[in-house]
Design an enzyme around this catalytic site. Structure first.
Site, PDB file in Angstrom:
ATOM      1  N   GLU A   1      -7.985   7.962  -4.252  1.00 27.72           N
ATOM      2  CA  GLU A   1      -7.712   6.681  -4.919  1.00 27.72           C
ATOM      3  C   GLU A   1      -8.870   6.281  -5.833  1.00 27.72           C
ATOM      4  OE1 GLU A   1      -5.178   3.000  -5.030  1.00 27.72           O
ATOM      5  OE2 GLU A   1      -4.892   4.662  -3.657  1.00 27.72           O
TER       6      GLU A   1
ATOM      7  N   ASP B   1      -6.502   0.117   3.625  1.00 30.08           N
ATOM      8  CA  ASP B   1      -5.131   0.580   3.384  1.00 30.08           C
ATOM      9  C   ASP B   1      -4.888   1.957   3.984  1.00 30.08           C
ATOM     10  OD1 ASP B   1      -4.819  -1.775   2.046  1.00 30.08           O
ATOM     11  OD2 ASP B   1      -4.861  -0.888   0.044  1.00 30.08           O
TER      12      ASP B   1
ATOM     13  N   SER C   1       0.812  -1.228   0.000  1.00 37.08           N
ATOM     14  CA  SER C   1       0.000   0.000   0.000  1.00 37.08           C
ATOM     15  C   SER C   1       0.835   1.264   0.000  1.00 37.08           C
ATOM     16  CB  SER C   1      -0.980   0.001   1.168  1.00 37.08           C
ATOM     17  OG  SER C   1      -2.015  -0.911   0.925  1.00 37.08           O
TER      18      SER C   1
ATOM     19  N   SER D   1       0.576   3.392  -2.229  1.00 33.65           N
ATOM     20  CA  SER D   1      -0.350   4.442  -2.675  1.00 33.65           C
ATOM     21  C   SER D   1      -1.106   5.045  -1.500  1.00 33.65           C
ATOM     22  CB  SER D   1      -1.329   3.889  -3.717  1.00 33.65           C
ATOM     23  OG  SER D   1      -2.095   2.829  -3.188  1.00 33.65           O
TER      24      SER D   1
END
Length: 405
Positions: A171, A183, A137, A139
């Site tokens: 996201e 996440d 994760s 991102s």
């Protein structure tokens, strides 16, 4: 024998001072520094967007954000990894085609603006050592770190839960991956030495100290990321939603697969396509496994906990179909190796890492054995990360504390 390809928890080595010095060099002013960790998930995969249960933890690999005020209307984002700079209008942060990494950040700014926060022009530099494409994760760490930094620089005082939702919105809408909440929540809310069980519907969560006794957490990075990952992720979500719509006609109180039992699915199996049946069967079983795994840890039954990890991988591979040849190979090899009590693929799938619970005294042998087998059979190098659990997103103390207040 070849040396195992082991990256230490801090590797590749870098220090917060490096990003600070880079900011000082480029912008001649002291930045605010924020770290935001990657995460692992012990059990509970693809359950978060089905309002189920997960058991994640933040780890000791971080995205770093250095941020400060811009003295003119120009705002910039700079990625150390890509050596790319994007100039943008902070009042109108639109999606861009290139560089794609900037959209994770621009979506965050978009949410601040849309929510009425008076965002001022900024400069930001991004660096870090969370491997991309490994299922850790990176991102979410990027989104959460930037949202946290933007908030602290301006002194808005936005609650962490709102920042989590801002990061998730980015996201969904600027990156195009309809991820669940796990996440971002893990990156923001992690605690050193602890994992937590998160109810992805109510967002209630409970920390518990993780005593793995004689075992270490070893991540085996397949070093592959198949191109269908994002498309398949959204397809799986749609298949689950279709299953819910089928069952809701018979059980009106159902809101998500969180509310579904195996008996409900079996009673109406004829109405499901084979794929919808498999997807829903996996998610319903996985939700139950998370709760049973939490009970295992409470009782100190690591052997049972590890067995549930193996069961999760089997479900992800056969029923949810988000594994791949490389991940299945790594889990199969881990099963053969004495001293591993649990292993599974981790993350969205189609590449990335497996998570393994390995006897501490056998970690080097485990990594060397799997690296050799992987190279021989898959014809790729495997990386390994031995990780520890640490706190979630936070400010890194520096000499000065920049603020727009």
């Amino acid at each position: 024998m070849n040396q195992p390809n082991v990256l230490t928890p801090k590797g590749p080595e870098f220090q917060p001072s490096e990003i600070r010095n880079k900011f000082l060099e480029r912008y001649k002013t002291e930045p605010l520094l924020v770290r935001s960790p990657g995460r692992i998930n012990f059990i509970g995969e693809h359950t978060d967007y089905n309002e189920g249960f997960v058991m994640p933890a933040a780890i000791d690999r971080d995205i770093l954000v250095a941020i400060g005020a811009s003295e003119d209307p120009r705002s910039t984002l700079y990625s150390v990894k890509h050596d790319e700079t994007l100039e943008f209008d902070v009042k109108h942060p639109e999606k861009v085609t290139f560089p794609s990494w900037a959209n994770y950040l621009l979506g965050v700014v978009r949410q601040f603006v849309d929510k009425g926060y008076d965002v001022k022009p900024i400069h930001a530099i991004i660096d870090g050592n969370v491997p991309t494409g490994a299922g850790l994760s990176s991102s979410a760490a990027l989104e959460c770190g930037f949202a946290f930094a933007l908030d602290h620089l301006h002194g808005f005082g936005i609650p962490k839960l709102e920042l989590i939702h801002i990061a998730q919105w980015s996201e969904h809408n600027y990156v195009g991956v309809k991820c669940g909440i796990m996440d971002q929540f893990s990156s923001m809310m992690g605690a050193a030495g602890k994992a937590f069980v998160l109810d992805c519907r109510s967002l209630a969560y409970e920390y518990f100290s993780l005593d793995l006794k004689d075992y270490a957490i070893v991540l085996c990075d397949s070093m592959v990321k198949h191109s269908l990952a994002n498309t398949a992720y959204n397809t799986r979500r749609a298949e689950c939603e279709k299953g819910v719509s089928i069952l809701k006609a018979h059980y009106p109180s159902i809101q998500s697969l969180r509310d579904v039992t195996p008996d409900m699915i079996e009673a109406h199996r004829a109405e499901f396509s084979p794929k919808e049946y498999d997807r829903c069967t996996y998610v319903v079983a996985e939700n139950q496994r998370v709760l049973l795994a939490a009970d295992d840890l409470a009782k100190g039954n690591l052997a049972s906990f590890g067995q549930r990890m193996y069961e999760t991988h089997d479900g992800l591979s056969r029923l949810y179909e988000v594994s791949c040849l490389e991940l299945d190979f790594l889990v199969d090899e881990a099963k053969k190796f004495g001293g591993v009590i649990g292993a599974r693929m981790m993350g969205g799938g189609f590449g990335g890492c497996t998570i393994n619970l390995v006897q501490k005294g056998r970690v080097n042998a485990f990594i060397e054995t799997l690296s050799s087998a992987y190279r021989k059979n898959i014809h790729r190098d495997m990386h390994a990360y031995v990780v520890a659990l640490k706190d979630g997103t936070s400010v890194i103390p520096t000499i000065a504390k920049p603020s727009l207040l």
